[in-house]
Every structure is written in structure tokens, then in C-alpha cells.
Design an enzyme around this catalytic site. Structure first.
Site, short mmCIF file in Angstrom:
data_model
loop_
_atom_site.label_atom_id
_atom_site.label_comp_id
_atom_site.label_asym_id
_atom_site.label_seq_id
_atom_site.Cartn_x
_atom_site.Cartn_y
_atom_site.Cartn_z
CE LYS A 184 60.47 67.11 45.02
NZ LYS A 184 59.87 66.85 43.69
CE1 TYR A 222 61.39 61.64 43.05
CE2 TYR A 222 63.57 62.61 43.27
CZ TYR A 222 62.21 62.64 43.53
OH TYR A 222 61.66 63.67 44.25
CG ASN A 233 57.21 69.18 42.72
OD1 ASN A 233 58.31 68.99 43.20
ND2 ASN A 233 56.40 68.19 42.36
CG HIS A 287 59.19 63.12 47.26
ND1 HIS A 287 58.71 62.54 46.11
CD2 HIS A 287 59.31 62.11 48.17
CE1 HIS A 287 58.57 61.24 46.30
NE2 HIS A 287 58.93 60.95 47.55
CD GLU A 303 59.35 57.64 48.57
OE1 GLU A 303 58.85 58.51 49.32
OE2 GLU A 303 59.11 57.57 47.35
P1 CMP Z 1 57.90 64.11 43.05
O1 CMP Z 1 56.61 64.03 43.80
O2 CMP Z 1 59.15 64.24 43.85
O3 CMP Z 1 58.02 62.82 42.09
C1 CMP Z 1 58.77 62.82 40.89
C2 CMP Z 1 59.24 64.20 40.54
O4 CMP Z 1 59.62 64.36 39.17
C3 CMP Z 1 58.10 65.19 40.71
O5 CMP Z 1 57.81 65.36 42.07
C4 CMP Z 1 58.66 66.40 39.98
O6 CMP Z 1 59.62 67.10 40.75
C5 CMP Z 1 59.42 65.74 38.81
N1 CMP Z 1 58.73 65.79 37.50
C6 CMP Z 1 59.19 66.47 36.44
N2 CMP Z 1 58.38 66.29 35.39
C7 CMP Z 1 57.38 65.49 35.79
C8 CMP Z 1 56.24 64.94 35.12
N3 CMP Z 1 55.96 65.20 33.85
N4 CMP Z 1 55.42 64.15 35.85
C9 CMP Z 1 55.71 63.86 37.14
N5 CMP Z 1 56.79 64.35 37.82
C10 CMP Z 1 57.62 65.17 37.14
#
Ligand code: CMP
Length: 139
Positions: free
Chosen positions: A10, A50, A113, A116, A127
Site C-alpha cells: 500500500k 473495495y 496497514n 492487502h 482480485e
Molecule cells: P485491507 O485488508 O486492505 O481491507 C480493507 C481495508 O480497509 C483494510 O485493509 C484497512 O486498510 C482499511 N480499514 C480502515 N478501517 C478499517 C476497519 N475499521 N476495519 C477493517 N478495515 C479497515
């Protein structure tokens, strides 16, 4: 079973020059990188990718963040790639991620984070095709 899964490095991790570190981590864990590209997602890309989170309060912010800089899109392959990738990444929330996982070591926040990964076989199929249709359709 040999599987393919989609992995994204990311914007927060690309910005901090962590591409090599994270790819190296996957390779050390036995993943083969079978497709890879550096790309800045458009708003439409991020919204569509998403789409399952469309009703969640973090959706708009997530789309802004995922389009804030380039990402690395990869298809990783190995035995049980989908589950193993999730293990190596660690929990979505870095505060809950186990020591030694990518998110524990590098993530900045729940949103930023760093990586993904597809969360199921159905997600992986969708995906991988979303970003690498040529892999699926063999064209
Ligand atoms: P990802 O695994 O890419 O899937 C959805 C993304 O939304 C997650 O990682 C985070 O980057 C983002 N995100 C932000 N807030 C939340 C939340 N409360 N719960 C889950 N994903 C979140």
C-alpha cells in the site's frame, strides 16, 4: 494445493521504501511472485476493488488513502497461498497483529496497514482477475 493470491503493497509502505523488504519477506516465506506492477490507482479502481466495504464508515477515507500514491500489485503463488499470506501479513489492525508479521513490524495504523491480501479463495479469484485479467484469461 498450489494457489495464487493478490497482494498489494500500500501507499504508506511504498512511500517509506519498503517494497524490497516486503517482497523479500514473501520470497523468504516460499512465495513466488508470478506477476507484479507499480501503479497509482484511480478513484474508480479503488472504489471498485473495495466495493464490499461501500457501506462502511471508513470507505471514503480508504479510497482516498489507496489513491494517495503508487501501490505495488502482485500475484503471489505457493502451497496454501491465501491463508499463508494472511498469516505473514498479520491481523488487519496492527495493534492485534502477532510479533514478526508484516503489519506488526511496518503498519502505521488500521487504515495505513502497509499490505492487502485476498481473504478467501473467492476473493483471490476476483482480485487477481481485477488487476491481472491476462493471467486468468490467458491472453
Ligand atoms: P485491507 O485488508 O486492505 O481491507 C480493507 C481495508 O480497509 C483494510 O485493509 C484497512 O486498510 C482499511 N480499514 C480502515 N478501517 C478499517 C476497519 N475499521 N476495519 C477493517 N478495515 C479497515
Amino acid at each position: 494445493m498450489i494457489e495464487k493470491t493478490l497482494s498489494i503493497i500500500k501507499p504508506d509502505a511504498v512511500e517509506r521504501n519498503l517494497i524490497g523488504t516486503i517482497v523479500g519477506r514473501f520470497e523468504k516465506e516460499g512465495f513466488k511472485v508470478v506477476a507484479m506492477k507499480l501503479q497509482r490507482l484511480t478513484k474508480d479502481d479503488a472504489k471498485d476493488f473495495y466495493i464490499e466495504h461501500k457501506a462502511r464508515p471508513f470507505y471514503n477515507s480508504l479510497v482516498e488513502y489507496m489513491t494517495s500514491g503508487p501501490v505495488v500489485l502482485m500475484v503471489l503463488q505457493r502451497e496454501n497461498a491465501i491463508a499463508k499470506n494472511r498469516e505473514v501479513m498479520g491481523a488487519t489492525n496492527p495493534a492485534q497483529a502477532l510479533p514478526g508479521t508484516i503489519r506488526k513490524e511496518y503498519a502505521l495504523s488500521l487504515e495505513k496497514n502497509s499490505v492487502h491480501g485476498s481473504d478467501s479463495a473467492a476473493s483471490a479469484a476476483r482480485e487477481v482477475e481485477f488487476f491481472f485479467p491476462e493471467l486468468v484469461r490467458g491472453c
